[in-house]
Structures are given as C-alpha cells and as structure tokens.
Design an enzyme around this catalytic site. Structure first.
Site, PDB file in Angstrom:
ATOM      1  N   HIS A   1       3.906   5.990  -2.363  1.00 20.72           N
ATOM      2  CA  HIS A   1       5.102   6.832  -2.462  1.00 20.72           C
ATOM      3  C   HIS A   1       5.805   6.714  -3.809  1.00 20.72           C
ATOM      4  CE1 HIS A   1       4.702   8.626   1.410  1.00 20.72           C
ATOM      5  NE2 HIS A   1       4.197   7.468   1.783  1.00 20.72           N
TER       6      HIS A   1
ATOM      7  N   PHE B   1       0.838  -1.198   0.000  1.00 24.80           N
ATOM      8  CA  PHE B   1       0.000   0.000   0.000  1.00 24.80           C
ATOM      9  C   PHE B   1       0.874   1.250   0.000  1.00 24.80           C
ATOM     10  CE2 PHE B   1      -2.555   3.375   1.708  1.00 24.80           C
ATOM     11  CZ  PHE B   1      -3.845   3.131   1.245  1.00 24.80           C
ATOM     12  N   CYS B   2       1.862   1.298   0.912  1.00 25.83           N
ATOM     13  CA  CYS B   2       2.730   2.473   1.010  1.00 25.83           C
ATOM     14  C   CYS B   2       3.711   2.569  -0.150  1.00 25.83           C
ATOM     15  CB  CYS B   2       3.480   2.457   2.340  1.00 25.83           C
ATOM     16  SG  CYS B   2       2.390   2.634   3.777  1.00 25.83           S
ATOM     17  N   VAL B   3       4.139   1.433  -0.693  1.00 26.94           N
ATOM     18  CA  VAL B   3       5.011   1.450  -1.878  1.00 26.94           C
ATOM     19  C   VAL B   3       4.284   2.134  -3.030  1.00 26.94           C
ATOM     20  CG1 VAL B   3       6.068   0.008  -3.667  1.00 26.94           C
ATOM     21  CG2 VAL B   3       6.442  -0.524  -1.249  1.00 26.94           C
TER      22      VAL B   3
END
Length: 353
Positions: free
Chosen positions: A96, A91-93
């Site tokens: 960002h 999700f964060c990959v």
C-alpha cells in the site's frame, strides 16, 4: 483444480491455485482482479484460493471499500496503510506504500511508510484513526462505508498475509527500495485512478450468504460484502471443538487491541480449559487474531498432527488451514469493528456506533 506449486518465495503452508488452472468462482475472482486491480497474481488472494468462498468474500469487500467506496482513493489508501502499520504487516505495508505512489502523492506514500505524519490535516487525521482505534472517526457518516470498510478489510487481510505469506512482496525484497516503490506505483497509476462503479464486485458472491450488512455500511455494497465475508470466514470455526471455539472468541472479546508482549506463550492462559488434542488448532486461530506474525512452522505442524488419520476426513488440507486462519482473522475483525464504530464523533466527524 490443479494446485501445482507456483514459483517464488511468497507462500507459506498453502499451495495456491494458479490463474491458468482456475475454474468456477476462483477463475471469476482472478478475472476481476485483473480487470479492476490491474493484477491477476496478487499473493493474498492466491493464498486464499483453496477456499473459493473466502477468496470471493475478501475480494468483494476490498473491491467495494478500497477501490469503489465513498471518500477519496488517496484517503482510503492512507487508511489501508495505517492499519497495516498498526498490525505490523510488512507485506501489506509495502503493497500500500506502492499504491499510494500510484495515486500520485509520492511524498505522502514515503512519509507514512517511514512513520511520519502527513502534511495534509485530513490525511493526518485518517492515519491517526486507522492506527489508533480509540480516536473518533474523522469523516462524515456517508463516507463510513469506504473508510470503515477499508479499515476492516485490512484487519482481515493483514492477518491472512502475516499468517500465510512471507514478507517478500517482490523477489529479493525489492519493495524495500524507494525507487522500486515509486516506479511500481507509476506503472499502476492509470488503474488506481479509475473510478469503479459500486456494487459491480458482488457478482462473485452469487450463492453465498447475503444480508444488508451492519448499520455503519448504510445498505451499501460494502455492507453486503462484509456480511458475506464474515459469514464464510466464521464458518471455519467448525474445525474446532466447542470448548476451543469458545476459548478463542472469549479471549479475543477481552483483548485490548494492543500487541501481546514478546516472550512466553500468549495462548497458555486462554486455552487452559481446552482439551489437549484441540489446543493446536485453537492456538493457530488465537495467534491469527492477536499476533499472526508469531505463527511458526511448529505451530502449523502441531495442528496437522491432530488431524484424523482414517476415513473420509483423513488429514487436514490446505483449504482447512485457510478456513481456520480465516476464522481467527474474522474473530479479530469483528472485535475491531466494535472498537471502530463505537467511537464518539469529533465536530464534523461521524458517530458510527
């Protein structure tokens, strides 16, 4: 506050407070998100909304480090993406990678997301540091609040996202499309490239624990935000008995920072001495610290089954789950802080410990 379920398949286990229903501290954080990040509906923050203090501390730290901290915004996004890759948080990959596109460096965004090495030596050094906490800091000490603060932000946020969100940054997993990431980044470029005044995000912390923060933050707003987040998140350990809390913190203290091997019960050894009724909660906290992507529906259900069934504290709430997960995330983040700031400096780098 109304907690009517929101549409979409992003949320696991917690029903967020909708922006239109938010009041008090939650409403103030949502307004800051809209103003400073350009998005009022960010899933990681929405899922923290049942605990306003943790929500505010997380936002303040992200805002003061990633958005307003010293060092380049592109470099800080490389660190955020590198930590997210190291923690296996898809999700964060995806988020960002899109934000790196927003800085204007499209090749860099896709190179890092694909596991490659940036062409720019400075970005390559930042990525190596973010992914491998054993290497020295490749930046001067006066930039530590930005880079260390960003790294620690995402050691915390990655664990929240992996535990409480699905991988669906966008409907239908559209974030997996390079074109969608690029277009999304271009749409956010004006907001991402703004320079924000340091310290302006601390207003949401009014009334919460305050201190000057750790030495690496050098008295900056990043340090204040970090100290507050750790204080309010660590308070979630009160949901565990003393034996369970001690077992979790001791297991994390000797952790080597690597991903536990798949197969078997990684909590079986560390929690052997914990009373049976307290093990489900201790297991959730320990999984959050070491491998949050391994939290399952049965893990959460087993913890709910240990809740009081009568009296004022009958049943666990969404807020209780957020507090417990935040405790596990903060315990791991403290451990990573020691590893990050204990590195020896390379020539021209920073010794932060």
């Amino acid at each position: 506050m109304n907690t009517t379920p929101m549409a979409g398949g992003q949320f696991r286990y917690v029903t967020p407070v909708r922006p239109q229903d938010a009041t008090g501290r939650v409403a103030r954080v949502y307004a800051r998100l809209a103003d400073d990040f350009g998005m009022a509906r960010m899933a990681v923050f929405l899922t923290l909304s049942p605990v306003p203090a943790v929500l505010a501390g997380t936002w303040a730290l992200l805002r003061e480090s990633l958005l307003a901290g010293p060092g380049s915004r592109t470099g800080r996004e490389v660190v955020a993406l590198g930590v997210s890759l190291a923690n296996r948080c898809p999700f964060c990959v995806a988020a960002h990678t899109t934000l790196l596109h927003a800085t204007g460096d499209h090749r860099l965004a896709e190179t890092v997301a694909a596991g490659g090495v940036p062409e720019d030596p400075g970005h390559a050094a930042l990525l190596r540091w973010a992914k491998d906490r054993r290497v020295p800091a490749p930046f001067p000490a006066d930039q530590a609040p930005g880079y260390v603060g960003t790294a620690l932000t995402f050691h915390f946020v990655n664990r929240i996202a992996s535990a409480l969100l699905t991988e669906n940054l966008l409907p239908g997993n559209l974030q997996k499309s390079r074109l969608v990431r690029s277009v999304g980044g271009r749409a956010m470029s004006r907001t991402v490239r703004r320079e924000l005044p340091p310290g302006a995000g601390l207003d949401v912390l009014d009334g919460l624990p305050a201190s000057a923060g750790p030495a690496w933050a050098a008295g900056s707003p990043v340090g204040t935000a970090y100290a507050t987040l750790m204080a309010v998140a660590e308070a979630g350990g009160e949901l565990l008995g003393e034996a369970a809390r001690t077992a979790v913190t001791e297991a994390v203290a000797v952790w080597d920072g690597e991903h536990p091997p798949m197969g078997g019960d990684l909590s079986a050894g560390p929690l052997t001495g914990v009373p049976a009724a307290e093990r489900p909660g201790a297991r959730l906290a320990l999984l959050t610290a070491l491998a949050p992507y391994r939290i399952t529906d049965p893990d959460v259900a087993a913890w709910h089954a240990t809740a009081p069934t009568a009296g004022y504290a009958a049943g666990y709430t969404d807020g209780d789950l957020v507090r417990l997960i935040a405790f596990g995330a903060a315990t791991a983040t403290r451990h990573q802080e020691a590893r990050l700031t204990g590195a020896h400096a390379e020539p021209g780098g920073a010794a932060l410990g």
